[in-house]
Design a protein around this motif. Structure first.
Motif, short mmCIF file in Angstrom:
data_model
loop_
_atom_site.label_atom_id
_atom_site.label_comp_id
_atom_site.label_asym_id
_atom_site.label_seq_id
_atom_site.Cartn_x
_atom_site.Cartn_y
_atom_site.Cartn_z
N ILE A 63 0.99 -1.36 -0.09
CA ILE A 63 0.11 -0.17 0.05
C ILE A 63 0.93 1.07 -0.02
O ILE A 63 0.56 2.32 -0.67
N SER A 64 1.83 1.43 1.00
CA SER A 64 2.75 2.43 1.02
C SER A 64 3.55 2.70 -0.36
O SER A 64 3.38 3.89 -0.61
N PHE A 65 4.09 1.59 -0.84
CA PHE A 65 4.82 1.64 -1.89
C PHE A 65 4.11 2.36 -3.02
O PHE A 65 4.53 3.19 -3.90
N SER A 66 2.84 1.90 -3.25
CA SER A 66 2.11 2.41 -4.35
C SER A 66 1.73 3.61 -4.14
O SER A 66 1.60 4.48 -5.39
N LEU A 67 1.14 3.98 -2.84
CA LEU A 67 0.78 5.37 -2.60
C LEU A 67 2.18 6.54 -2.84
O LEU A 67 1.80 7.46 -3.42
N ALA A 68 3.23 5.83 -2.56
CA ALA A 68 4.28 6.94 -2.70
C ALA A 68 4.65 7.07 -4.18
O ALA A 68 4.84 8.35 -4.86
N LEU A 69 4.55 6.13 -5.09
CA LEU A 69 4.72 6.20 -6.58
C LEU A 69 3.64 7.20 -7.13
O LEU A 69 3.83 7.76 -8.11
N ALA A 70 2.40 6.71 -6.81
CA ALA A 70 1.39 7.33 -7.31
C ALA A 70 1.32 8.98 -7.23
O ALA A 70 1.18 9.89 -7.90
N LEU A 71 1.95 9.18 -5.79
CA LEU A 71 2.16 10.79 -5.44
C LEU A 71 3.43 11.45 -6.44
O LEU A 71 2.97 12.45 -7.02
N VAL A 72 4.33 10.61 -6.65
CA VAL A 72 5.27 11.17 -7.36
C VAL A 72 4.98 11.37 -8.83
O VAL A 72 5.34 12.22 -9.48
N TRP A 73 4.22 10.33 -9.33
CA TRP A 73 3.47 10.47 -10.69
C TRP A 73 2.64 11.39 -10.74
O TRP A 73 2.80 12.31 -11.98
N LEU A 74 1.77 11.93 -10.03
CA LEU A 74 1.14 13.10 -10.09
C LEU A 74 1.77 14.20 -9.84
O LEU A 74 1.40 15.29 -10.51
N LEU A 75 3.08 14.44 -9.44
CA LEU A 75 3.64 15.72 -9.10
C LEU A 75 4.86 15.63 -10.49
O LEU A 75 5.58 16.59 -10.79
N GLY A 76 4.67 14.57 -11.52
CA GLY A 76 5.44 14.68 -12.55
C GLY A 76 6.88 14.05 -12.77
O GLY A 76 7.63 14.18 -13.50
N GLY A 77 6.95 13.08 -11.64
CA GLY A 77 7.98 12.64 -11.85
C GLY A 77 8.40 11.49 -12.83
O GLY A 77 9.63 11.15 -13.23
N PHE A 78 7.43 11.02 -13.39
CA PHE A 78 7.51 10.00 -14.56
C PHE A 78 7.12 10.75 -16.00
O PHE A 78 6.75 10.12 -16.83
N ALA A 79 7.05 12.11 -15.95
CA ALA A 79 6.38 12.90 -17.07
C ALA A 79 7.39 12.68 -18.34
O ALA A 79 6.53 12.28 -19.42
N ASN A 80 8.67 12.43 -18.48
CA ASN A 80 9.25 12.26 -19.73
C ASN A 80 9.74 10.74 -19.90
O ASN A 80 10.71 10.84 -20.67
N LEU A 81 8.95 9.95 -19.56
CA LEU A 81 9.51 8.57 -19.64
C LEU A 81 8.97 8.09 -21.01
O LEU A 81 8.05 8.20 -21.54
N PRO A 82 10.12 7.54 -21.52
CA PRO A 82 9.85 7.04 -23.16
C PRO A 82 8.82 5.87 -23.10
O PRO A 82 8.49 5.41 -21.89
N MET A 83 7.92 5.74 -24.30
CA MET A 83 6.97 4.79 -24.25
C MET A 83 7.30 3.42 -23.91
O MET A 83 7.01 2.66 -23.09
N GLU A 84 8.57 2.95 -24.52
CA GLU A 84 9.00 1.75 -24.29
C GLU A 84 9.47 1.59 -22.71
O GLU A 84 9.26 0.19 -22.23
N LYS A 85 10.01 2.41 -22.22
CA LYS A 85 10.20 2.48 -20.60
C LYS A 85 8.97 2.56 -20.00
O LYS A 85 8.87 1.86 -18.66
N ASP A 86 8.03 3.27 -20.22
CA ASP A 86 6.59 3.29 -19.50
C ASP A 86 6.24 1.90 -19.53
O ASP A 86 5.62 1.41 -18.16
N GLN A 87 6.21 1.27 -20.49
CA GLN A 87 5.74 -0.44 -20.39
C GLN A 87 6.39 -1.21 -19.50
O GLN A 87 6.05 -1.72 -18.88
N LEU A 88 7.88 -0.82 -19.56
CA LEU A 88 8.55 -1.72 -18.64
C LEU A 88 8.24 -1.53 -17.09
O LEU A 88 8.04 -2.46 -16.17
N ILE A 89 8.06 -0.29 -16.79
CA ILE A 89 7.53 0.18 -15.40
C ILE A 89 6.40 -0.35 -15.12
O ILE A 89 6.30 -1.11 -14.04
N TRP A 90 5.09 -0.24 -15.76
CA TRP A 90 3.86 -0.87 -15.44
C TRP A 90 3.99 -2.43 -15.40
O TRP A 90 3.36 -2.99 -14.74
#
Length: 366
Positions: free
Chosen positions: A62-89
Motif C-alpha cells: 500500500i505504501s509503496f503504491s501510494l508513494a509512487l502515485a504521488l510522485v507520478w502526480l507531481l510529474g516524476g514520470f512525465a518524460n518517460l519514453p513509451m518503451e520504458k513506460d511499458q517496462l515500469i508498468w
C-alpha cells in the motif's frame, strides 16, 4: 523546477513518503490481523515464541503504491519514453501478482508446487511484455577493455529471465527467517539498485527502487528485533520480484541489454544462500522445498551469535557488495562509499569476534 528536471529530488521524496507511509500503515495492518486472528503460530523451525501477525506485506505494498502515485502526480514520470513506460508498468503489475500469490499462501498455506507454478506463469507473462534478459553486457571498461555484449536467443532469454525473476524472489523469501533480515537486506539492495540506475541514466527504475527502499525502512520500524509484525510471504514475494525486475530494467542501457554483473553483486548474498541450501537438500535426497535450518542465518545463530548481531553482520556484507557495484558503474564518490562500506564491515566483523569471546549473556547488542 519539476520533479522530472530533478530526479534526485524525486527519488528523495519517493523514499521519504514511502518510509513515512509504511511506518504509519503497518500498525493498522497489525491491529486488523490481531482482530481477525491472522497470525503465524510458532514451531520448532521458527525463532519467535508467540503468535505474530504476518500481513506486513500489505502495508508495504500500500505504501509503496501510494508513494509512487504521488510522485507520478507531481510529474516524476512525465518524460518517460513509451518503451520504458511499458517496462515500469509491467514491473509493477508483476510485483503485485507475486504479492497476491504470497498473500494467498499466508492466508491459506498453499503447497509449494502450485506457488512455483504461479510464479513461473507470471514471470513468463512479464518476459513477454518486455522485462527480459535479451542480452547480457559485461562492463569491462574498468579493466581497460571494451564492454562485452552477449546476445541471447529467445528460448535462452526466457529461461534466464525465469530463473532470475523466480530465483531472486524465492531467495528473499527464504531469507525472511529472522526479525528485520529480509526487509533490511532488501532495503540495502534497493539503495544499491537506485544508485546504479541513476548512474546509468535510468531514473524511472531508480524511483521504483527508492520507493522500495523507503518501504523497507518504514517496515523495519516495526520488524527489527524484537519484531511486532512479520511481512509474510506476500511481503517477501513482492520485495523479491520487485528487486529482480528493477535489476533488469535499471541496469539496462538498451531495451534488453542488461549488466547482470551489477545486480548479481548486490544480491549475491541471498542468491548464494539459496543455492547452498538447495544443493545441500538435494545431496541428502530431499526436495528443494524441504524445511530445515541450514540457511546462513541459522548457521550464524548456531555459531553463538545473537539474533541482532547475525542480522547486522548480513547487513554489513550486503552493503559492502552494493558498494562494489557502484565502483563498476563509475558512480560519483564510488571509492569513498567503498571505503566507508569496508570500514563498517571491518568494524562489524571485529565487534562480532569480540562478542563471540564474551559470555552469552553479554553478546546481545542494544
Amino acid at each position: 523546477m519539476t520533479l522530472t528536471e530533478s530526479p534526485n529530488l524525486a527519488a528523495l521524496i519517493t523514499f521519504a513518503v514511502a518510509a513515512l507511509l509504511t511506518a504509519l500503515v503497518v500498525p493498522v495492518v497489525r491491529r486488523v490481523g490481531l482482530r481477525w486472528g491472522l497470525v503465524d503460530v510458532p514451531d520448532s523451525r521458527k525463532q519467535h515464541s508467540t503468535p505474530m501477525v504476518r500481513l506486513g506485506g500489505v502495508g508495504i505494498v500500500i505504501s509503496f503504491s501510494l508513494a509512487l502515485a504521488l510522485v507520478w502526480l507531481l510529474g516524476g514520470f512525465a518524460n518517460l519514453p513509451m518503451e520504458k513506460d511499458q517496462l515500469i508498468w509491467t514491473t509493477l503489475a508483476g510485483a503485485l501478482c507475486f504479492f497476491l500469490i504470497g498473500l494467498a499462501d499466508d492466508l491459506f498455506a498453499l503447497p509449494p508446487l502450485p506457488r512455483l507454478a504461479g510464479q513461473l506463469v507470471i514471470a513468463m507473462v512479464t518476459w513477454n511484455e518486455g522485462v527480459r534478459i535479451g542480452s547480457i553486457e559485461l562492463p569491462m571498461a574498468w579493466l581497460g577493455g571494451a564492454d562485452l555484449l552477449l546476445q541471447l536467443p529467445d528460448w535462452l532469454s526466457l529461461v534466464a529471465t525465469l530463473i532470475w525473476l523466480v530465483g531472486i524472489t524465492n531467495a528473499i523469501n527464504w531469507l525472511d527467517g529472522l526479525d528485520g533480515l529480509a526487509a533490511g537486506v532488501s532495503g540495502i539492495a534497493a539503495v544499491g539498485l537506485l544508485s546504479v540506475s541513476f548512474s546509468l541514466h535510468q531514473p524511472a527504475a531508480g524511483l521504483l527502487a527508492a520507493a522500495l527502499a523507503g518501504s523497507c525502512l518504514g517496515f523495519l520500524r516495526h520488524n527489527f528485533n524484537p519484531a511486532r509484525i512479520f511481512m509474510g510471504d506476500g511481503g517477501s514475494y513482492f520485495l523479491g520480484f520487485a528487486l529482480a525486475a528493477i535489476s533488469i530494467v535499471g541496469p539496462a542501457k538498451g531495451l534488453t541489454s542488461v549488466s547482470l554483473l551489477l545486480p548479481l553483486l548486490i544480491l549475491s548474498l541471498p542468491l548464494a544462500d539459496m543455492s547452498a541450501v538447495i544443493m545441500g537438500r538435494l545431496s541428502e535426497g530431499h526436495s528443494p522445498f524441504y524445511p530445515d535450518r541450514r540457511h546462513l542465518h541459522h548457521r550464524l545463530l548456531r555459531s553463538g551469535l545473537s539474533h541482532r548481531r547475525t542480522v547486522l553482520l548480513i547487513y554489513a556484507f550486503t552493503q559492502w557488495l552494493g558498494s562494489l557495484a557502484l565502483v563498476l558503474v563509475n558512480a560519483e564518490l564510488r571509492f569513498l562509499w567503498l571505503a566507508l562500506a569496508t570500514a563498517l564491515l571491518i568494524w562489524v566483523l571485529v565487534s562480532t569476534r569480540r562478542a563471540l569471546q564474551q559470555p552469552p549473556s553479554n553478546q546481545e547488542l542494544g
